[in-house]
Scaffold this active site. Structure first.
Site, short mmCIF file in Angstrom:
data_model
loop_
_atom_site.label_atom_id
_atom_site.label_comp_id
_atom_site.label_asym_id
_atom_site.label_seq_id
_atom_site.Cartn_x
_atom_site.Cartn_y
_atom_site.Cartn_z
N TYR A 1 -17.02 -2.10 -45.15
CA TYR A 1 -16.79 -1.17 -44.06
C TYR A 1 -17.77 0.03 -44.13
O TYR A 1 -17.86 0.98 -43.16
CB TYR A 1 -15.25 -0.89 -43.85
CG TYR A 1 -14.28 -1.89 -43.58
CD1 TYR A 1 -14.85 -3.09 -43.22
CD2 TYR A 1 -12.93 -1.73 -43.69
CE1 TYR A 1 -14.01 -4.14 -43.01
CE2 TYR A 1 -11.92 -2.90 -43.47
CZ TYR A 1 -12.70 -4.30 -43.10
OH TYR A 1 -11.69 -5.11 -42.83
N HIS B 1 -12.18 -10.79 -49.69
CA HIS B 1 -12.55 -10.46 -48.31
C HIS B 1 -12.81 -11.97 -47.84
O HIS B 1 -12.24 -12.26 -46.53
CB HIS B 1 -13.82 -9.67 -48.42
CG HIS B 1 -13.76 -9.02 -46.86
ND1 HIS B 1 -14.21 -7.60 -46.80
CD2 HIS B 1 -13.53 -9.24 -45.79
CE1 HIS B 1 -14.20 -7.28 -45.49
NE2 HIS B 1 -13.76 -8.38 -44.92
#
Length: 324
Positions: free
Chosen positions: A54, A116
């Site tokens: 992010y 992830h």
């Protein structure tokens, strides 16, 4: 500023508790991230869902530090997550990646560290490009790295032993991968994070995971809304869930917003949610989705909107076979 009562929590199989409603850090821009995290903590949020990819963990950490320094919250009252990116699946890179995250967050540990995506890509040194995204150091070509998932998982287990991560989990995994993983692991995943909204309910995956005492967190709870600013054609061509007649009708019946109904559709079934909002009022509304009950007819009507429509599809970006 509008405030709301902190979200109730559910117990993970590791013994720790995770709030049912958190604040998502995906697409939280660097110029506002620190202030937004600080405001969210003041509003009552305790779960913050982040990731290396992010590209805002330093700013997220600044917001956390400010709130702790001002005595608004203690570190042990927060539940901070991050996610291991695809580039760092090799066992020699797993701890390195988490240490970078902890340095950026200015924390000694994370409460939950996910894998992830269940796929390894060619590593890129942190000093060369961080976060690397889907960049593999060879122009625009995406390259796979031959690293078995179980090897990566065992490296995550060591992070728990070292106290760097309180719990570990998985994201974007299929039932088949979970089936394989839990038969070879020492520490069971505490959570699975998946795209989950009325257009993609994945009922069999949800049932399988819950049967194995693995907590589900749903991301992109508002469906295409999360992807409109990315100019994703599939999202642009799909009716907005916040304006869907069934959702609006149920919202009107309960005196709630469509967003609250979409979030309650998940939390009422034990699924944690991580919406993000820039508006203080909507932040409070999102947190207040436990104080009403949807009827079984409501739940069924929402479930019937399912059309197996996925928006987060890595194959569309670089032919990456996560869900194919």
């Amino acid at each position: 500023m509008s405030t709301a009562t902190a979200s109730p929590a559910v117990k993970l199989n590791s013994g720790y508790e995770i709030p049912l409603v958190g604040f998502g850090c995906w697409k939280l821009t660097n110029d506002v991230a620190s202030d937004q995290i600080y405001r969210a903590i003041k509003s009552g949020y305790r779960l913050f869902d982040g990731a290396e990819d992010y590209a805002n963990e330093q700013e997220v950490g600044e917001g956390i530090k400010r709130a702790i320094k001002e005595g608004i919250v203690k570190r042990e009252e927060l539940f901070i997550t991050s996610k291991l990116w695809n580039s760092f699946h090799d066992k020699k890179n797993v701890e390195v990646a988490l240490m970078k995250t902890l340095s950026d967050l200015n924390l000694d540990y994370v409460d939950l560290f996910y894998i992830h995506f269940p796929i390894a890509q060619k590593p890129v040194p942190i000093e060369k490009k961080y976060p690397p995204g889907f960049y593999c150091g060879d122009g625009d070509k995406w390259s796979i790295e031959e690293v078995p998932l179980l090897d990566t998982w065992r490296a995550l287990e060591k992070l728990v032993d070292q106290g760097l991560a309180k719990s570990i989990g998985i994201s974007n995994f299929s039932a088949q991968l979970i089936y394989d993983l839990i038969r070879g692991c020492t520490i069971k995943p505490v959570a699975l994070q998946i795209e989950h909204h009325p257009y993609l309910t994945q009922p069999k995956l949800v049932e399988y995971v819950q049967l194995h005492d693995i907590q589900i967190t749903g991301y992109s709870s508002f469906g295409p809304q999360s992807f409109l600013e990315m100019d994703l054609k599939r999202a642009l061509d799909t009716p907005v869930l916040l304006e869907e007649p069934t959702v609006k009708s149920i919202a009107d019946k309960h005196g709630k917003s469509p967003a609250q109904v979409l979030l309650r559709y998940q939390t009422q079934r034990g699924i944690a949610v991580i919406p993000r909002s820039n508006s203080p009022d909507r932040m409070a509304q999102n947190l207040s989705v436990i104080d009403f009950e949807l009827t079984q007819d409501d739940l069924q009507a929402i479930a019937e909107l399912d059309c197996n429509l996925r928006f987060n599809e890595p194959w569309d970006f670089s032919n990456i076979p996560v869900f194919v």
